[in-house]
Design an enzyme around this catalytic site. Structure first.
Site, short mmCIF file in Angstrom:
data_model
loop_
_atom_site.label_atom_id
_atom_site.label_comp_id
_atom_site.label_asym_id
_atom_site.label_seq_id
_atom_site.Cartn_x
_atom_site.Cartn_y
_atom_site.Cartn_z
N ARG A 234 -7.75 -0.60 -2.34
CA ARG A 234 -6.67 -1.13 -1.55
C ARG A 234 -5.59 -1.72 -2.65
NH1 ARG A 234 -8.74 1.64 1.36
NH2 ARG A 234 -9.36 1.20 3.83
N GLU A 263 2.38 1.06 1.75
CA GLU A 263 2.53 2.82 1.57
C GLU A 263 3.00 3.22 2.67
OE1 GLU A 263 -1.80 3.66 1.39
OE2 GLU A 263 -2.12 2.59 -0.45
N HIS A 280 -2.79 7.71 -1.78
CA HIS A 280 -4.07 7.39 -1.29
C HIS A 280 -4.94 8.72 -0.64
CE1 HIS A 280 -5.56 3.85 1.40
NE2 HIS A 280 -6.61 4.69 1.13
#
Length: 314
Positions: A234, A263, A280
């Protein structure tokens, strides 16, 4: 029941069977969120739903309150830090996740980032495509000292792979599995020592308020000037401003970052030449998404039939 799926675009494309199966249980609506979503729009979208299935969108108390019919929240993946599961519990709303199904995908990806950063692969690829041919020197990861922050499923999968590179493997984690460490030839050490001694550091621990910005000016000062930092967990685990300064001033060698504090990211950090930045995608394989979808559908079916849910987190 009305279900709202807030998943990455590619997840739906990779596993259309999930929505087909969900449609047998009720109304399944999809909200694509790769480019982010404004909170006011999100409130409107959840206003009449019974179930939320979410990947990375933040489901906080405000969103939960905007969904008066909400009876169940499912995290489509393992890390559930984007869901206020404590508030959901207070409201009587169960929250589940889908643990362990993307472990191998993420562990593979960690090594991809390590090798790419150590050997400047993406930079050389860009140069070749712009008709520029130039040798550059990199570093081997073979025989190096690897520090793993977080020794859960992914940390153990990384350790298994590291053995093939003849690495010295050290780990830091609050929950120490000594049996697995012995089996995988892993040594536990304190966090400061891990930062000081590692050639490569992989962060694969859950985010919580006790470890937020664990990579900060103080820990970055401990690292070797050639060290490579990999984050597959994260973005909130890293002080992005501090890491940006460390990389710009060559206080550490490079970073491979699959996750960011916000994000989609607009951070300066992602654009640095000694950063490998990806959106991601560590767990984004056809195999992993199929496995996650199968477990997710099983729990949706159990919920629809009034059965006990698996993988409760609250």
């Amino acid at each position: 029941m009305k279900m709202l799926f807030m998943l990455r675009d590619a997840f739906i494309e990779a596993n259309p069977k999930l929505l087909e199966n969900a449609g047998t249980l009720g109304e399944a609506k999809v909200l694509f969120t790769d480019q982010g979503i404004a909170k006011e729009q999100l409130k409107r979208e959840v206003a009449d739903v019974d179930v939320i299935v979410v990947a990375v969108v933040k489901i906080d108390s405000e969103i939960i309150d905007a969904a008066p019919n909400l009876k169940y929240i499912m995290k489509f993946g393992s890390g559930f830090d984007n869901i206020d599961h404590i508030y959901a519990r207070e409201k009587g709303i169960p929250v589940t996740n889908v643990p362990g199904q993307n472990t191998e995908a993420v562990a593979d990806y960690a090594f991809g980032l390590m090798i790419t950063a150590a050997r400047h692969i993406t930079r050389k690829d860009r140069e070749i495509k712009s008709s520029h041919w130039e040798l550059s020197m990199g570093h081997e990861i073979f025989n190096k000292r690897l520090g793993i922050i977080g020794f859960g499923n992914i940390g153990k999968a990384i350790a298994r792979r590291a053995a093939g590179f003849n690495m010295e493997i050290n780990a830091y984690g609050n929950h120490k599995d000594y049996d697995a460490a012995t089996r995988l030839n892993v040594n536990f050490m304190e966090l400061d020592e891990l930062f000081q001694t590692s050639d490569l550091i992989i962060i694969c621990t859950n985010l919580n308020e006790t470890n937020r910005k664990m990579v900060n000016p103080d820990t970055l000062k401990l690292m070797k000037p050639t060290a490579i930092l990999i984050n597959i967990s994260r973005g909130g685990l890293i002080d992005e401003e501090a890491l940006t300064e460390a990389l710009k001033n060559n206080r550490i060698g490079a970073a491979g970052l699959d996750v960011f504090a916000e994000e989609p990211t607009k951070s300066e950090l992602a654009g640095l030449p000694n950063v490998i930045a990806t959106p991601h995608i560590g767990g984004a394989t056809y195999e992993a998404i199929t496995r996650i979808g199968d477990v997710a559908f099983e729990n949706l079916k159990r919920f629809g039939e009034g059965m006990e849910l698996k993988h409760l987190v609250n």
